[in-house]
Design a protein around this motif. Structure first.
Motif, short mmCIF file in Angstrom:
data_model
loop_
_atom_site.label_atom_id
_atom_site.label_comp_id
_atom_site.label_asym_id
_atom_site.label_seq_id
_atom_site.Cartn_x
_atom_site.Cartn_y
_atom_site.Cartn_z
N ARG A 28 0.69 -1.35 -0.16
CA ARG A 28 -0.12 0.01 0.07
C ARG A 28 0.81 1.20 -0.01
O ARG A 28 0.41 2.15 -0.55
CB ARG A 28 -0.73 0.04 1.34
N GLN A 29 1.79 1.41 0.79
CA GLN A 29 2.91 2.39 0.92
C GLN A 29 4.15 2.28 0.19
O GLN A 29 5.03 1.73 0.64
CB GLN A 29 3.02 2.81 2.42
N LYS A 30 4.33 2.86 -1.10
CA LYS A 30 5.42 2.61 -1.68
C LYS A 30 6.58 3.77 -1.56
O LYS A 30 7.58 3.48 -1.90
CB LYS A 30 4.96 2.52 -3.43
N LEU A 31 6.19 4.95 -1.15
CA LEU A 31 7.02 5.87 -0.83
C LEU A 31 8.18 5.49 -0.09
O LEU A 31 9.61 5.79 -0.37
CB LEU A 31 6.29 7.16 -0.08
N LEU A 37 15.00 2.76 -1.83
CA LEU A 37 16.03 2.73 -3.00
C LEU A 37 16.84 3.84 -3.62
O LEU A 37 18.03 3.71 -4.31
CB LEU A 37 14.97 2.26 -4.04
N GLY A 38 16.23 5.03 -3.42
CA GLY A 38 16.96 6.34 -3.88
C GLY A 38 18.29 6.17 -2.97
O GLY A 38 19.39 6.61 -3.69
N LEU A 39 18.02 6.22 -1.65
CA LEU A 39 19.57 6.24 -0.69
C LEU A 39 20.51 5.25 -1.18
O LEU A 39 21.54 5.36 -1.03
CB LEU A 39 18.95 5.92 0.49
#
Length: 89
Positions: A28-31, A37-39
């Motif tokens: 549900r929460q992909k942020l 993954l960005g870090l």
């Protein structure tokens, strides 16, 4: 000799239920996943930025410069989709 009492270990079904709950919450929460993954990608990108600057920047500045580049690219991709697929937003 004193016996040490270990805490009660949850049953296998409780562990499976916990993992299923975490999995459903992640779906549900992909942020948080995207931030993680960005870090991780920044950890790969920042040493390349540090090496490319030839030591002019400190290691901290290289990490922030790589993070700034990632945020700029993410914002450009977001704005591209907002312009060409506005009905989704």
């Amino acid at each position: 000799m004193k016996l040490i009492h270990l805490p009660h270990i949850p049953k296998q079904t409780q562990i499976i239920e916990t993992v299923a709950e975490i999995w459903s919450e992640w779906r549900r929460q992909k942020l948080p996943l995207y931030l993680f993954l960005g870090l991780c990608f920044n950890l790969v990108l920042a040493p390349a930025v540090f090496a490319a600057t030839g030591g002019e920047f400190s290691r901290t500045q290289a990490y922030w410069l790589a993070a700034l580049g990632l945020v700029t690219i993410a914002l450009a991709i977001y704005l591209f989709f907002v312009m060409f697929v506005p009905e989704k937003f």
